[in-house]
Design an enzyme around this catalytic site. Structure first.
Site, PDB file in Angstrom:
ATOM      1  N   ASP A 196     -72.129  79.862 -14.763  1.00 40.33           N
ATOM      2  CA  ASP A 196     -73.293  79.046 -14.467  1.00 40.33           C
ATOM      3  C   ASP A 196     -73.777  79.419 -13.069  1.00 40.33           C
ATOM      4  OD1 ASP A 196     -75.110  76.729 -14.492  1.00 40.33           O
ATOM      5  OD2 ASP A 196     -73.655  75.849 -13.102  1.00 40.33           O
TER       6      ASP A 196
ATOM      7  N   ASP B 186     -76.514  77.289 -10.769  1.00 39.03           N
ATOM      8  CA  ASP B 186     -76.705  76.140  -9.877  1.00 39.03           C
ATOM      9  C   ASP B 186     -75.478  75.241  -9.872  1.00 39.03           C
ATOM     10  OD1 ASP B 186     -79.233  77.077  -9.365  1.00 39.03           O
ATOM     11  OD2 ASP B 186     -80.212  75.769 -10.818  1.00 39.03           O
TER      12      ASP B 186
ATOM     13  N   LYS C  67     -76.106  75.832 -24.248  1.00 38.82           N
ATOM     14  CA  LYS C  67     -75.418  76.979 -23.654  1.00 38.82           C
ATOM     15  C   LYS C  67     -74.260  77.474 -24.530  1.00 38.82           C
ATOM     16  CE  LYS C  67     -76.428  76.421 -18.718  1.00 38.82           C
ATOM     17  NZ  LYS C  67     -75.842  76.258 -17.364  1.00 38.82           N
TER      18      LYS C  67
END
EC number: 3.1.3.18
Length: 232
Positions: free
Chosen positions: A10, A12, A155
């Site tokens: 990931d 952020d 995701k």
């Protein structure tokens, strides 16, 4: 020696200095380089639009991207769209009509997953948008923005697609994340949560490291390269 064959990160809150800034952690970037140099396949997975993600991936030398929370996949010069088209203008107008969010500047280049910044309590805005938009859309808060996208893709779906492109079982792919939107891929892959991840991410992961955000990602990579991950 790593038992993992791939790594998905990931951006952020995971590669950044903290969960409240966008500045990238140098320790995290160095860890990405170590992972690549070890022979691991590496991908970025983000809620950001593809243009933003590709700009970062280009300078990191990464050719695999999961963007818009799984709606768009980029691999080896090809783009794959997994989500169905939406009425962007209608979704934006509905969201702004609540007075609880501001529109993200990224929406002009997003195709499926639209982003909004809460102006007060994020939970209230999320519940309001869920009520107004109905079951057709998934509404989630990433810690940075509220995301609205067609239901059925996340995701985890993006990770499964990348695993097929790589030819690697998802249980041999380490996944590092920090928030609710990372939960599906943390469950599907060999999930690792950074130390300051939210509770749902920690519950979904197999392992939670001590350090936070970028430093936590670097810690996770060191564990992966030492053979701690991707084993039962």
């Amino acid at each position: 020696m790593s038992y993992c064959k791939g790594l998905v990160a990931d951006i952020d809150g995971t590669l950044t200095l903290s969960r409240s800034v966008y500045e990238l952690s140098l320790e995290a970037l160095a860890a990405l380089r170590r992972a690549k140099n070890s022979g691991l396949k590496v991908a970025l997975a983000t809620a950001n639009g593809l243009d933003y993600a590709l700009a970062l991936s280009r300078y990191l030398g990464i050719d695999s991207v999961i963007a818009e929370n799984g709606c768009i996949i980029y691999y080896d010069g090809k783009t794959y769209r997994l989500c169905k088209e939406i009425d962007k203008q209608k979704v934006i107008e509905t969201a702004l009509s609540t007075g609880l969010v501001k529109e993200s500047e990224q929406n002009r280049c997003r195709e499926f997953d639209l982003a909004f910044y809460p102006v007060s309590e994020p939970g209230l805005a999320v519940e309001s948008l869920k009520s107004l938009l109905g079951e057709k859309y998934a509404v989630e808060y990433s810690g940075y923005a509220i995301h609205v996208r067609p239901r059925g893709v996340d995701k985890g779906v993006g990770l499964a697609f990348i695993c097929r492109l790589w030819g690697i079982p998802c249980n041999l792919v380490a996944v590092v994340g920090d928030s609710e939107v990372d939960v599906p891929m943390l469950k599907l892959g060999w999930g690792i949560a950074v130390g300051n991840a939210d509770d749902r991410a920690k519950e979904a992961a197999r392992l939670t490291v001590e350090e936070s955000s970028g430093l936590g990602f670097a810690e996770a990579v060191d564990l992966i390269l030492r053979g701690i991950a991707c084993i039962d």
